[in-house]
Design an enzyme around this catalytic site. Structure first.
Site, short mmCIF file in Angstrom:
data_model
loop_
_atom_site.label_atom_id
_atom_site.label_comp_id
_atom_site.label_asym_id
_atom_site.label_seq_id
_atom_site.Cartn_x
_atom_site.Cartn_y
_atom_site.Cartn_z
CG ASN A 279 15.61 0.27 -45.98
OD1 ASN A 279 16.31 -0.75 -45.92
ND2 ASN A 279 15.95 1.38 -45.38
CB CYS A 281 20.43 2.01 -47.36
SG CYS A 281 20.26 3.57 -48.26
CD GLU A 283 18.78 1.30 -43.76
OE1 GLU A 283 19.38 0.79 -44.72
OE2 GLU A 283 18.27 2.43 -43.80
P1 ADP Z 1 18.85 10.21 -43.70
O1 ADP Z 1 20.21 10.46 -43.13
O2 ADP Z 1 18.49 11.18 -44.80
O3 ADP Z 1 17.76 10.15 -42.68
P2 ADP Z 1 19.81 7.53 -44.39
O4 ADP Z 1 21.03 7.78 -45.20
O5 ADP Z 1 20.00 7.08 -42.97
O6 ADP Z 1 18.84 8.81 -44.45
O7 ADP Z 1 18.94 6.45 -45.14
C1 ADP Z 1 17.90 5.78 -44.46
C2 ADP Z 1 16.86 5.34 -45.41
O8 ADP Z 1 16.18 6.49 -45.94
C3 ADP Z 1 17.35 4.62 -46.64
O9 ADP Z 1 17.63 3.27 -46.46
C4 ADP Z 1 16.16 4.81 -47.55
O10 ADP Z 1 15.11 3.93 -47.19
C5 ADP Z 1 15.77 6.24 -47.25
N1 ADP Z 1 16.43 7.18 -48.17
C6 ADP Z 1 17.68 7.66 -48.10
N2 ADP Z 1 17.95 8.49 -49.13
C7 ADP Z 1 16.85 8.54 -49.89
C8 ADP Z 1 16.46 9.21 -51.10
N3 ADP Z 1 17.29 10.01 -51.77
N4 ADP Z 1 15.22 9.00 -51.56
C9 ADP Z 1 14.38 8.22 -50.90
N5 ADP Z 1 14.67 7.56 -49.77
C10 ADP Z 1 15.88 7.71 -49.27
#
Ligand code: ADP
Length: 584
Positions: A279, A281, A283
């Site tokens: 995905n 980021c 992980e």
């Molecule tokens: P959150 O805190 O918003 O739940 P995270 O920062 O933990 O999100 O990121 C987890 C995953 O969510 C990322 O690896 C990605 O797959 C998805 N993600 C995060 N930000 C975005 C975004 N702006 N648009 C689409 N997917 C996102």
């Protein structure tokens, strides 16, 4: 389920209020919110608990569970990923954060992927792609007699498409683009972000193979191969490629690296094919057309004051309760979610992957007075994550008893080795928790603090100032607190040069930039050892970090068994999400 009148009201921190009202509350046609925080969390809790009704052998009652989920989230002990908070119980109903889509070597397949990505972005999910199957630039195209333009030119189309689709207001789509190191266009890919702003909706990572890493070690050439024909396309010197990779990462933070053979070594369902991407980021490695929903336990709230030893200062019983409940929650999310493509629904339901992780790790260490950059912290990381994995698996086993194992269990590595049965092919993932940690008011993921007091730019240039509460409390306890000192800390972010502060305070209250890179890696590796999927970790470095530093970080990530690594040198891009006073 009707919202009960006696729900505990939600106590929101100031930043959470801003984030929720900007993006998470359901809004009417006039843009006015249709719900408040209580309404939001009840909407999510009741929609996810309602799935329980489908399972006649369930050990829980849906109405009781809805209350438990509500309390779990609103006490900030656990939060599901953003799309679940935004979309559960709504018409959209897409609840997963992570998707991987295949990109095949034909115009039809490429544009199918662009379309599918657009559908996913619209629903709040992030997408990862491997471009490794595309024929290299300048190869012949049989049907037209022309020449192919190669992975990079297509990547640009994905990037532009993403730019145009804003998600539910202000969340712009996020992507991961991966290319194997033995693809003939690899050098162009490594240099793709040379110009600032290029491919800005993508994180790029090079998929490094074990063969490549061995060739780097020995200083040998390694072969390139055209993926569509299997033809050899000459060789490159592995060390030279590695050097360019390191240089570019120093310049811009991109590309990162993933160890693709390691990711596949841990593929729980190899019978369904190889994993080729993660995905956005990094992980969550997934199969093509697979999606995964994540959730994070807030460790900051598990500190028990007044106990002597470290082990006694963590509320393990409560952690166990949270894990059991969270795994059930995340398994229900799989059923509650509506995916944008039937292929995705099928793949997700076959393997039922979930990713439970942690946030608030640095905050827990602050409370325990254990420096992040210490062997004690690394040891504790392993202990905490081992516990979470064991309890997570126990919870997944319990669900398998009530609901049956994931449908592909028999063909999975667990079925083959008779290890299960589990309800989920993977259970643990450590996410960045970029937004979740703001809502919960804790440090993000397993990262050290970026700064003890800092300005955060979120959405539309809004600026939020944050002082770490445990740091502030410690200063007060030690009678060191003053407004003047706080101003100085906000300017600097760090207290390392403040010699009037006691040494033990400076040892404990370290920030990302104060920590030697090796400790970032040791921490990542300690969590990775007990995590089914991968660990989101950025090795944040001061602007003065050298190319040698980056090289040794990449190398350490390889030696310590990480699945990938990302580096970021402060100030190497003009716009960055976090900055200390000094950086402005
Ligand atoms: P959150 O805190 O918003 O739940 P995270 O920062 O933990 O999100 O990121 C987890 C995953 O969510 C990322 O690896 C990605 O797959 C998805 N993600 C995060 N930000 C975005 C975004 N702006 N648009 C689409 N997917 C996102």
């Amino acid at each position: 389920m009707k919202q009960p009148e006696d729900l505990q009201p939600v106590v929101l921190n100031q930043n959470a209020e801003v984030v929720l009202s900007k993006r998470y509350y359901r809004k009417g046609p006039d843009g006015e919110p249709l719900e408040d925080a209580t309404g939001l969390f009840w909407r999510v809790a009741s929609a996810i608990a309602a799935e329980e009704g489908k399972y006649p052998d369930s050990s829980c009652r849906a109405d009781e569970l809805a209350r438990e989920f509500y309390d779990l989230m609103t006490s900030w002990k656990f939060l599901p990923n953003s799309p679940t908070l935004m979309n559960a119980g709504t018409d959209l109903g897409q609840l997963a954060a992570c998707f991987v889509l295949p990109v095949g070597d034909s115009i039809e397949e490429i544009f199918d992927a662009v379309k599918h990505a657009a559908m996913i972005h619209k629903s709040g999910g992030g997408t990862g792609f491997s471009f490794s199957r595309l024929r290299p630039a300048a190869s012949r195209v049989g049907s037209t007699g022309g020449v192919a333009s190669g992975p990079l030119s297509f990547l640009r189309i994905f990037n532009t498409a993403t730019e145009q689709i804003k998600q539910g207001g202000t969340r712009r789509g996020a992507n991961m683009g991966i290319l194997r190191v033995d693809h003939p266009d690899i050098l162009e890919f490594i240099r793709a972000k040379e110009r600032e702003g290029e491919f800005n909706n993508f994180n790029l990572s090079v998929a490094l193979t074990e063969d490549f890493m061995k060739a780097v070690e020995k200083g040998e050439e390694y072969p390139l191969m055209a993926p569509h024909s299997g033809e050899a396309k000459g060789t490159l010197n592995a060390r030279e490629v590695f050097e360019i990779l390191v240089q570019k990462a120093w310049e811009s933070g991109d590309p990162g690296i993933v160890f693709i053979d390691r990711i596949n070594r841990d593929n729980p369902t190899p019978a369904q094919g190889e994993m080729e991407s993660t995905n956005p980021c990094g992980e969550q490695p997934l199969l093509p057309y697979e999606a995964c929903n994540l959730g994070s336990v807030n460790l900051a709230g598990l500190y028990l004051a007044g106990h002597g030893s470290t082990a006694d200062s963590i509320d393990w019983a409560e952690l166990k309760r949270i894990i059991r409940l969270s795994v059930r929650f995340l398994d229900n999310v799989i059923d509650a979610s509506r995916y944008p493509l039937d292929r995705i629904t099928e793949t997700v339901h076959r393997n039922r992957k979930i990713g439970l992780g942690v946030m608030g790790w640095a905050d827990l260490l602050f409370q325990l007075r254990i420096p992040y950059d210490s062997q004690d912290a690394v040891k504790l990381a392993g202990r905490v994550m081992e516990f979470i994995r064991a309890e997570g698996r126990a919870a997944s086993k319990q669900l398998a008893k009530e609901r049956g194992p994931f449908p592909a269990y028999a063909e999975s590595v667990f079925g083959q080795r008779d290890l299960g049965p589990y309800r989920n092919a993977t259970i643990t993932t450590i996410a960045p928790t970029g937004t979740l940690s703001i809502l919960a008011g804790c440090s993000s993921g397993v990262e050290p603090l970026f700064a003890l007091s800092f300005a955060r730019h979120v959405m539309d240039g809004e600026r939020l100032v944050e002082v770490n509460p445990y740091f502030e409390q410690a200063l007060k306890d030690e009678q060191c607190y003053s407004e003047k000192l706080m101003e100085a800390v906000t300017q600097k972010g760090s207290v390392q040069t403040m010699e009037h502060l006691p040494q033990h305070m400076r040892d404990v209250f370290v920030t990302a930039m104060d920590i030697e890179p090796v400790w970032h890696l040791k921490m990542q590796a300690a969590f990775q050892e007990y995590t089914d999927n991968a660990v989101s970790k950025t090795v944040n470095l001061p602007n003065s970090a050298t190319i040698d530093d980056i090289r040794s970080i990449y190398w350490m990530a390889y030696e310590r068994g990480c699945k990938g690594v990302t580096v970021y040198r402060d100030g190497c891009k003009q716009s960055q999400v976090l900055c200390t006073g000094d950086g402005e």
